[in-house]
Design a protein around this motif. Structure first.
Motif, PDB file in Angstrom:
ATOM      1  N   LYS A 273       0.836  -1.211   0.000  1.00  0.00           N
ATOM      2  CA  LYS A 273       0.000   0.000   0.000  1.00  0.00           C
ATOM      3  C   LYS A 273       0.864   1.252   0.000  1.00  0.00           C
ATOM      4  CE  LYS A 273      -4.630  -0.567   1.474  1.00  0.00           C
ATOM      5  NZ  LYS A 273      -5.652  -0.062   2.371  1.00  0.00           N
ATOM      6  N   GLN A 274       1.975   1.164   0.776  1.00  0.00           N
ATOM      7  CA  GLN A 274       2.863   2.322   0.829  1.00  0.00           C
ATOM      8  C   GLN A 274       3.678   2.464  -0.458  1.00  0.00           C
ATOM      9  OE1 GLN A 274       4.896   1.340   4.435  1.00  0.00           O
ATOM     10  NE2 GLN A 274       3.299   2.187   5.739  1.00  0.00           N
ATOM     11  N   LYS A 275       3.721   1.389  -1.240  1.00  0.00           N
ATOM     12  CA  LYS A 275       4.514   1.389  -2.468  1.00  0.00           C
ATOM     13  C   LYS A 275       3.678   1.718  -3.703  1.00  0.00           C
ATOM     14  CE  LYS A 275       8.845   0.017  -1.946  1.00  0.00           C
ATOM     15  NZ  LYS A 275       9.892   0.730  -2.643  1.00  0.00           N
ATOM     16  N   LEU A 276       2.384   1.934  -3.488  1.00  0.00           N
ATOM     17  CA  LEU A 276       1.489   2.100  -4.639  1.00  0.00           C
ATOM     18  C   LEU A 276       1.970   3.188  -5.592  1.00  0.00           C
ATOM     19  CD1 LEU A 276      -2.084   1.664  -3.118  1.00  0.00           C
ATOM     20  CD2 LEU A 276      -0.791   0.078  -4.548  1.00  0.00           C
ATOM     21  N   ALA A 277       2.444   4.307  -5.017  1.00  0.00           N
ATOM     22  CA  ALA A 277       2.876   5.415  -5.870  1.00  0.00           C
ATOM     23  C   ALA A 277       4.060   4.994  -6.736  1.00  0.00           C
ATOM     24  CB  ALA A 277       3.239   6.612  -4.998  1.00  0.00           C
ATOM     25  N   SER A 278       5.042   4.299  -6.130  1.00  0.00           N
ATOM     26  CA  SER A 278       6.211   3.851  -6.896  1.00  0.00           C
ATOM     27  C   SER A 278       5.794   2.883  -7.995  1.00  0.00           C
ATOM     28  CB  SER A 278       7.217   3.131  -5.994  1.00  0.00           C
ATOM     29  OG  SER A 278       7.419   3.843  -4.837  1.00  0.00           O
ATOM     30  N   ILE A 279       4.845   2.001  -7.640  1.00  0.00           N
ATOM     31  CA  ILE A 279       4.390   1.017  -8.632  1.00  0.00           C
ATOM     32  C   ILE A 279       3.736   1.748  -9.813  1.00  0.00           C
ATOM     33  CG2 ILE A 279       2.798  -0.919  -9.037  1.00  0.00           C
ATOM     34  CD1 ILE A 279       3.224  -1.613  -6.017  1.00  0.00           C
ATOM     35  N   ALA A 280       2.919   2.767  -9.476  1.00  0.00           N
ATOM     36  CA  ALA A 280       2.240   3.530 -10.528  1.00  0.00           C
ATOM     37  C   ALA A 280       3.264   4.227 -11.423  1.00  0.00           C
ATOM     38  CB  ALA A 280       1.297   4.553  -9.898  1.00  0.00           C
ATOM     39  N   VAL A 281       4.325   4.766 -10.793  1.00  0.00           N
ATOM     40  CA  VAL A 281       5.366   5.442 -11.587  1.00  0.00           C
ATOM     41  C   VAL A 281       6.027   4.427 -12.520  1.00  0.00           C
ATOM     42  CG1 VAL A 281       7.600   6.619 -11.467  1.00  0.00           C
ATOM     43  CG2 VAL A 281       5.759   7.266  -9.906  1.00  0.00           C
ATOM     44  N   LEU A 282       6.341   3.249 -11.983  1.00  0.00           N
ATOM     45  CA  LEU A 282       6.946   2.199 -12.810  1.00  0.00           C
ATOM     46  C   LEU A 282       6.054   1.881 -14.008  1.00  0.00           C
ATOM     47  CD1 LEU A 282       8.374  -0.313 -10.167  1.00  0.00           C
ATOM     48  CD2 LEU A 282       9.661   0.958 -11.879  1.00  0.00           C
ATOM     49  N   ARG A 283       4.747   1.800 -13.728  1.00  0.00           N
ATOM     50  CA  ARG A 283       3.794   1.502 -14.807  1.00  0.00           C
ATOM     51  C   ARG A 283       3.803   2.643 -15.834  1.00  0.00           C
ATOM     52  NH1 ARG A 283      -0.523  -1.431 -14.131  1.00  0.00           N
ATOM     53  NH2 ARG A 283      -0.512  -1.300 -16.391  1.00  0.00           N
ATOM     54  N   CYS A 284       3.901   3.896 -15.323  1.00  0.00           N
ATOM     55  CA  CYS A 284       3.900   5.059 -16.225  1.00  0.00           C
ATOM     56  C   CYS A 284       5.095   5.023 -17.174  1.00  0.00           C
ATOM     57  CB  CYS A 284       3.976   6.356 -15.426  1.00  0.00           C
ATOM     58  SG  CYS A 284       2.396   6.846 -14.774  1.00  0.00           S
ATOM     59  N   GLY A 286       6.503   2.517 -18.305  1.00  0.00           N
ATOM     60  CA  GLY A 286       6.468   1.420 -19.256  1.00  0.00           C
ATOM     61  C   GLY A 286       6.606   0.026 -18.687  1.00  0.00           C
ATOM     62  N   ALA A 287       6.669  -0.118 -17.352  1.00  0.00           N
ATOM     63  CA  ALA A 287       6.767  -1.468 -16.789  1.00  0.00           C
ATOM     64  C   ALA A 287       5.452  -2.210 -17.001  1.00  0.00           C
ATOM     65  CB  ALA A 287       7.102  -1.386 -15.316  1.00  0.00           C
ATOM     66  N   GLN A 288       5.569  -3.496 -17.362  1.00  0.00           N
ATOM     67  CA  GLN A 288       4.345  -4.278 -17.557  1.00  0.00           C
ATOM     68  C   GLN A 288       3.847  -4.750 -16.185  1.00  0.00           C
ATOM     69  OE1 GLN A 288       5.941  -7.343 -19.969  1.00  0.00           O
ATOM     70  NE2 GLN A 288       5.574  -6.246 -21.883  1.00  0.00           N
ATOM     71  N   ILE A 289       2.570  -5.117 -16.141  1.00  0.00           N
ATOM     72  CA  ILE A 289       1.987  -5.603 -14.882  1.00  0.00           C
ATOM     73  C   ILE A 289       2.835  -6.740 -14.334  1.00  0.00           C
ATOM     74  CG2 ILE A 289       0.018  -6.854 -13.933  1.00  0.00           C
ATOM     75  CD1 ILE A 289      -1.761  -5.239 -15.803  1.00  0.00           C
ATOM     76  N   ARG A 290       3.211  -7.684 -15.253  1.00  0.00           N
ATOM     77  CA  ARG A 290       3.968  -8.870 -14.859  1.00  0.00           C
ATOM     78  C   ARG A 290       5.310  -8.464 -14.233  1.00  0.00           C
ATOM     79  NH1 ARG A 290       6.925 -11.958 -18.259  1.00  0.00           N
ATOM     80  NH2 ARG A 290       6.244 -10.626 -19.963  1.00  0.00           N
ATOM     81  N   GLN A 291       5.949  -7.472 -14.850  1.00  0.00           N
ATOM     82  CA  GLN A 291       7.265  -7.059 -14.357  1.00  0.00           C
ATOM     83  C   GLN A 291       7.169  -6.466 -12.939  1.00  0.00           C
ATOM     84  OE1 GLN A 291       8.075  -4.550 -17.759  1.00  0.00           O
ATOM     85  NE2 GLN A 291       9.898  -5.759 -18.258  1.00  0.00           N
ATOM     86  N   ILE A 295       8.819  -7.987  -9.439  1.00  0.00           N
ATOM     87  CA  ILE A 295       9.756  -7.225  -8.594  1.00  0.00           C
ATOM     88  C   ILE A 295       9.489  -7.530  -7.121  1.00  0.00           C
ATOM     89  CG2 ILE A 295      10.269  -4.874  -7.747  1.00  0.00           C
ATOM     90  CD1 ILE A 295       9.938  -3.926 -10.659  1.00  0.00           C
ATOM     91  N   TYR A 296       8.205  -7.489  -6.763  1.00  0.00           N
ATOM     92  CA  TYR A 296       7.862  -7.663  -5.356  1.00  0.00           C
ATOM     93  C   TYR A 296       7.796  -9.139  -4.969  1.00  0.00           C
ATOM     94  CZ  TYR A 296       7.331  -2.728  -5.622  1.00  0.00           C
ATOM     95  OH  TYR A 296       7.619  -1.412  -5.790  1.00  0.00           O
ATOM     96  N   LEU A 297       7.454  -9.991  -5.923  1.00  0.00           N
ATOM     97  CA  LEU A 297       7.438 -11.424  -5.635  1.00  0.00           C
ATOM     98  C   LEU A 297       8.870 -11.909  -5.350  1.00  0.00           C
ATOM     99  CD1 LEU A 297       5.513 -13.868  -5.488  1.00  0.00           C
ATOM    100  CD2 LEU A 297       6.243 -14.452  -7.794  1.00  0.00           C
ATOM    101  N   ILE A 365      -1.085  -5.767  -6.841  1.00  0.00           N
ATOM    102  CA  ILE A 365      -0.217  -4.985  -7.729  1.00  0.00           C
ATOM    103  C   ILE A 365      -0.770  -4.996  -9.151  1.00  0.00           C
ATOM    104  CG2 ILE A 365       2.087  -4.983  -8.813  1.00  0.00           C
ATOM    105  CD1 ILE A 365       3.177  -5.933  -6.124  1.00  0.00           C
ATOM    106  N   ARG A 366      -1.386  -6.127  -9.528  1.00  0.00           N
ATOM    107  CA  ARG A 366      -1.913  -6.249 -10.890  1.00  0.00           C
ATOM    108  C   ARG A 366      -2.980  -5.201 -11.185  1.00  0.00           C
ATOM    109  NH1 ARG A 366      -4.455 -10.324  -9.446  1.00  0.00           N
ATOM    110  NH2 ARG A 366      -5.487 -10.909 -11.375  1.00  0.00           N
ATOM    111  N   LYS A 367      -3.597  -4.696 -10.099  1.00  0.00           N
ATOM    112  CA  LYS A 367      -4.728  -3.777 -10.287  1.00  0.00           C
ATOM    113  C   LYS A 367      -4.316  -2.309 -10.143  1.00  0.00           C
ATOM    114  CE  LYS A 367      -7.724  -7.254 -10.327  1.00  0.00           C
ATOM    115  NZ  LYS A 367      -8.552  -7.584 -11.449  1.00  0.00           N
TER     116      LYS A 367
END
Lengths: 835, 233
Positions: A273-284, A286-291, A295-297, A365-367
């Motif tokens: 939950k605290q990482k949501l912003a970083s995850i969103a930036v990664l997605r922005c 170009g990181a794929q959902i799987r990637q 990372i976290y798995l 994370i997928r969502k």
């Protein structure tokens, strides 16, 4: 990327994984210990029996049996064992003891360990006795003093510290005394009606096939009621008991691991939950959902492995202490061995459990939408909750738990029952925790001062782990409290027998010609005779027209062989006593002779074992005389009272002329008057034995304490896991706590007030968690008392309060230790956080 | 100090240690703010605005110079004593609202008075919430309120202890234009009604224009101090 992303949070992530360390440690320790135990049993199997072969009978060996024994050859030892009163003239003390009169060199393997050493090999020649260490300590007896058994005074030549086939001290009502067999007759103790066991031990030359021999003996001694025991059979029986102990401990360890895994899931949930912003930036970028998911798995997997390795190392260390914890239950010396299988099992279980439980929060994370990076808005968990993958993971976790439980219990049914029981227990704990949270929120007095209300509100801060903490700490508290309450119920139940006018002293093995004089002796001490009961021994001959041997040999019959072949001690009377109630049929008080078929009353439990109902016929053998009987009634018996109760009761008018012994029941007002009476009886009637309620109480207490110690040791893992989860939770929410603290400081709160709010928050948490465990434990103990033990239920408030205080104290202490520095953060940070 | 000054800043200097060298963020700043007036501190990023606000409100200690708040020299007080001063004389409004997430709107407003140990403060908190237009949202948690609504709660909280001085740090920085306008009106209305002194830190020159005085900072120094008499009523 996984490595780089974890950079700022590695210590925090490691702390999450610490939750599983104790579970893995417990698992590795127990598995490794189990293997050590198995090896020890293999290595020391012969010392468990002390011989290659043992034949045992409840009556003197017949001529046929003696000729078979003679033909077997090898070295032979004979033993006659029975219960008798031991009298120590030095202190005047008497106590029921298990006397073992022995000839020959038994034990052939292992030894009777004594102080001074080596007396096990010398006492027979010396004509002295070896006395149980605990017994000697109880009466202040030393080597060189005397012990009187029956009419013979033995010098005590050694203190028995360890006997090959006997568990720890204080675990038996009748501690052992070894005497030479050739002096048995002079004690005058073995008389008619005495419950005696006759044994012969063999040691054969190496290479003799004992298993084949045992099989042959089964046939040759058929119908002789002789039990044949070999090293293998003893190993099997003992191994089965030890395996049950080991599996039970393993399941407890698994509970600790499960708790830890829930802690991991909860911590990772907050972390993500605290990482949501970083995850969103990664997605922005170009990181794929799987990637992003991987990372976290990968982070969770690596940390799970580190946690498991640490757990395995700790488990290896703990394993060296386990033999000491379980010492009183082990009959073999267990040496420490490092088990590769245990380490592998610990590591793989740890990794699988971590990954599975980490997956629950990770799938969110997928969502995560890349939009979050530019528009921080409140997102509901609803989408994740509806995620079908979440249910798949729940399913896999359930399967893993069942598979683990089945692998421990080796029975599908037990494994599933354990998993279901665990789910119910967790469900109940979670339910209780939620109920408590709701009740506190609903009924908390609004008039209470601000710090009390603020600290309570803190429990519900965003990303709180209150429920998980209550579950983890609550489960440990539940285990310990429940154990304590059950112990209390059992002890109270035994102690209750000593209240009012309940009998508390029983004399048995009274010969008919001693009965009147003994009664007079009791009266002369001003004590009442509550019951004076005749006892006749008999065996079953046939049930519903079928010989008992035929039923025993019939593989389709489910009647246990012990119930068919045992010697029954029955009585006769015309009234029911206060511990009995008829549940079926009609009580027949008297049957005047000549009665063709006697109507007898069976106790409900034994009727069930023998599969007999009212109206069923049976033939009994009363010391050589067959007697036709029919079940006239079934009785329910309260066995918990200290007084003679019987499986079979005959009506008056049938067994009066049969050979019999008597039992006399009385009540003494104090331990002193009980001791005085027992001394007088032992002097006048040396063959008569006594069971004193205080002795029973002491023994039960001792056994329960030892069992409780082992279970407490295991419950400790749950409590400690809970505390680690607490530390992880406090660390996770530290940033939020700092923000809250700084805001309050800005608004004018003093440091002391902030500390008070923090301490009170942990106080609430500890209280709610311990109450969750304690309330559930009280409910479960009440149910056990009501339905399983049929006992009255009283709550011992003081110890419960101590448990609650301990859990609360630990929670507050650990919480505050991990909150150091929060109250002193400068309020200026509030402006810095603004920019 | 002139009794008419609620805030007096004398030669205020703040230095931070950055690696091997000292960084001067505020350099001998002096000014006074009279009771009941409004004042804006403006300047570019890094000019020392926030540091100045922190020092004026007693959230930090200066390296040199003194701050007198309502006649009390903050430099002579320890942290807990400064907390008491803040609780007694100061109100705050933040850019990020800074509400306690576990308390309802009403409970958030009550906090400053409750920290004093005052009882029976609920009616006053309710009255303030009604005045800021949240009479029907009192039992809502911050997460259930919009940004504008959260800032209204924050305003109600700032005025509940009847502060002598209100410090506002970019109070409209996180709000859209329409909401910003409403919040600005509310701040000045409440301030006027309560007779409170207002010190505003902002980038927004339009917002600063509502005050009667604008102090411009640059490189840690006061570069201009303009009074706009006609607006300061």
């Amino acid at each position: 990327m996984a490595w780089r992303d974890s950079r700022a949070h590695r210590s925090r992530l490691l702390l999450f994984m610490a939750s599983i360390i104790l579970g893995i440690a417990a698992l590795v320790a127990i598995t490794s210990f189990g293997e050590s135990l198995e090896r020890a049993v293999d290595d020391q199997a012969r010392t468990l029996l002390g011989a290659d072969l043992e034949l045992r009978s409840a009556e003197p060996f017949s001529t046929l049996a003696e000729s078979v024994i003679d033909s077997l050859g090898g070295a032979q030892s004979r033993e006659i064992a029975f219960a008798s009163m031991a009298y120590f003239p030095k202190s005047g003390g008497t106590r029921l003891a298990q006397v073992r009169a022995l000839s020959g060199e038994f034990p052939y393997y292992g030894e009777l360990e004594t102080i001074p050493s080596g007396q096990g090999a010398r006492y027979q020649a010396a004509g002295g006795a070896l006395v149980d260490q605990g017994l000697m300590r109880q009466f202040g007896v030393a080597v060189g003093d005397s012990v009187k058994l029956g009419t013979y005074m033995f010098p005590v030549v050694g203190e028995l510290t360890k006997v090959p086939d006997q568990a720890g001290a204080g675990m038996t009502i009748a501690p052992r005394i070894y005497i030479p067999l050739n002096l048995l007759e002079q004690t005058g103790l073995v008389r008619f009606g005495s419950r005696v066991s006759y044994r012969v031990f063999f040691k054969f030359e190496p290479g003799r096939e004992v298993a084949n021999l045992a099989e042959q003996l089964e046939n040759r001694l058929r119908g002789q009621r002789i039990r044949i025991e070999t090293v293998e059979s003893r190993k099997e029986t003992f191994g089965a008991v030890m395996k049950n102990l080991y599996r039970f401990l393993n399941l407890v360890a698994f509970i600790a691991l499960l708790l830890g895994s829930i802690g991991v899931a909860s911590s990772i949930h907050v972390y993500i939950k605290q990482k949501l912003a970083s995850i969103a930036v990664l997605r922005c970028v170009g990181a794929q959902i799987r990637q992003t998911f991987y990372i976290y798995l990968i982070q969770a997997g690596v940390l799970g492995l580190i946690g498991s390795l640490a757990g395995a190392a700790l488990g290896t260390l703990i394993q060296t202490f386990l033999p000491r914890v379980l010492d009183d239950f082990l009959l073999v010396e267990v040496d420490f061995i490092l088990s590769g299988t245990a380490l592998l099992k610990g590591l793989s279980t740890g990794l699988v459990m971590t990954l599975l439980f980490a997956l629950l929060p990770l799938i969110a994370i997928r969502k995560v939408s890349p939009l979050l990076a530019i528009r921080a808005s409140y997102e509901s968990d609803a989408a994740t909750r509806r995620d079908p993958l979440r249910w798949v993971i729940y399913g896999i976790i359930a399967v893993v738990v069942v598979v683990f439980a089945v692998s421990q219990t080796r029975e599908w049914l037990y494994g599933i029952a354990f998993a279901a029981g665990l789910a119910i227990a967790f469900g109940l704990l979670a339910g209780m925790a939620k109920l408590l949270i709701w009740l506190v929120q609903r009924f908390f007095p609004r008039s209470w001062s601000y710090p009390w209300r603020q600290s309570l509100a803190n429990l519900y801060r965003p990303n709180n782990q209150t429920l998980v903490l209550m579950l983890a700490l609550g489960l440990g508290t539940f285990l310990i409290t429940n154990l304590f309450l059950i112990q209390d119920i059992l002890l109270r139940q035994v102690a209750a027998s000593d209240s009012g006018n309940q009998p508390n002293l029983i004399f048995f093995d009274i010969q008919v010609d001693q009965n009147e004089a003994l009664g007079q002796l009791v009266h002369s001490k001003g004590l009442p005779v509550y019951q004076n009961v005749p006892i006749v021994t008999l065996r079953l001959k046939s049930i519903r027209g079928r010989e008992v041997e035929a039923i025993r040999d019939d593989s389709t019959s489910s009647i246990p062989s012990w119930a068919l072949m045992r010697e029954y001690r029955v009585t006769y009377r015309d009234t029911l006593i206060n511990t009995e109630a008829i549940t079926a049929g009609t009580w027949v008080p008297e049957m005047p002779p000549p009665a063709d078929t006697v109507l007898i009353s069976l106790e409900s439990g034994i009727a069930e074992e023998l599969q007999l109902g009212v109206g069923d016929d049976l033939v009994v053998d009363v010391q050589g005389v067959p007697l036709n009987a029919r079940v006239g009634s079934i009785r329910r018996v309260n066995w918990q009272r200290v007084q003679p109760n019987f499986f079979i009761v005959f009506p008056k008018g049938v067994l009066e002329e049969a050979p019999q012994i008597r039992v006399l029941v009385t009540r003494t007002q104090s331990a002193e008057s009980s001791a005085t009476l027992q001394q007088a009886v032992v002097e006048a009637f040396p063959n008569v034995s006594a069971i004193d309620l205080t002795l029973v109480l002491r023994t039960v207490e001792s056994i329960l304490n030892k069992i409780a110690f082992v279970i407490r040791f295991m419950a400790l893992f749950s409590i400690l896991t809970g505390l680690i989860v607490l530390v992880a939770a406090v660390v996770t929410t530290r940033f939020q706590r700092i923000q809250e603290s700084v805001l309050l400081r800005t608004l004018g709160a003093r440091r002391e007030l902030i500390r008070r709010i923090l301490a009170q928050e942990y106080l609430y948490l500890g209280l709610l968690a311990s109450l969750t465990g304690v309330l559930l434990a009280v409910a479960s103990a009440w149910a056990l008392a009501r339905f399983a033990f049929q006992a009255s239920f009283q709550i011992a408030w003081l110890p419960l309060l101590s448990i609650v205080l301990l859990v609360v104290g630990l929670t507050v202490l650990l919480g505050m230790l991990n909150s150091r520095g929060i109250a002193t953060r400068p309020p200026l940070e509030i402006l810095r956080a603004e920019g | 100090m002139d009794i008419a000054s609620v805030l007096k800043v004398e030669n205020l200097t703040k230095r931070y240690r950055s690696g091997e060298r000292d960084l001067t963020v505020l350099d001998h700043v002096s000014f006074e703010v009279e009771t009941g007036t409004t004042c804006a501190i403006v300047g570019p990023s890094g000019s020392g605005k926030t540091t100045l606000l922190g020092l004026c409100a007693g959230l930090d200690r200066s390296s040199e110079g003194a701050v007198f708040l309502n006649g009390v020299n903050l430099n002579e007080l320890d942290e807990d004593a400064r907390s008491r001063v803040r609780n007694q004389y100061v109100g705050f409004v933040f850019q990020n609202f800074q509400l306690i997430p576990t308390l309802t709107a009403l409970e958030n407003v009550m906090v400053p008075l409750e920290l004093r140990g005052e009882r029976g403060v609920q009616p006053r908190a309710e009255e303030l919430l009604k005045r800021v237009g949240l009479g029907d949202r009192m039992d809502h948690y911050p997460v259930q309120l919009s940004g504008g609504e959260q800032q209204r709660v924050s305003l109600a909280r700032a005025f509940i202890n009847r502060p002598k001085i209100l410090f506002a740090d970019e109070p409209t920085g996180n709000l859209d234009a329409e909401t910003s306008e409403k919040i600005t009106e509310l701040i000045f209305d409440l301030n006027r009604a309560a007779g409170t002194t207002l010190v505003l830190v902002t980038h927004d020159l339009d917002l600063a224009g509502y005050t009667g005085r604008i102090i411009r900072l640059k490189g840690g120094k006061v570069v201009a101090d303009e009074r706009v008499e006609m607006l300061d009523a």
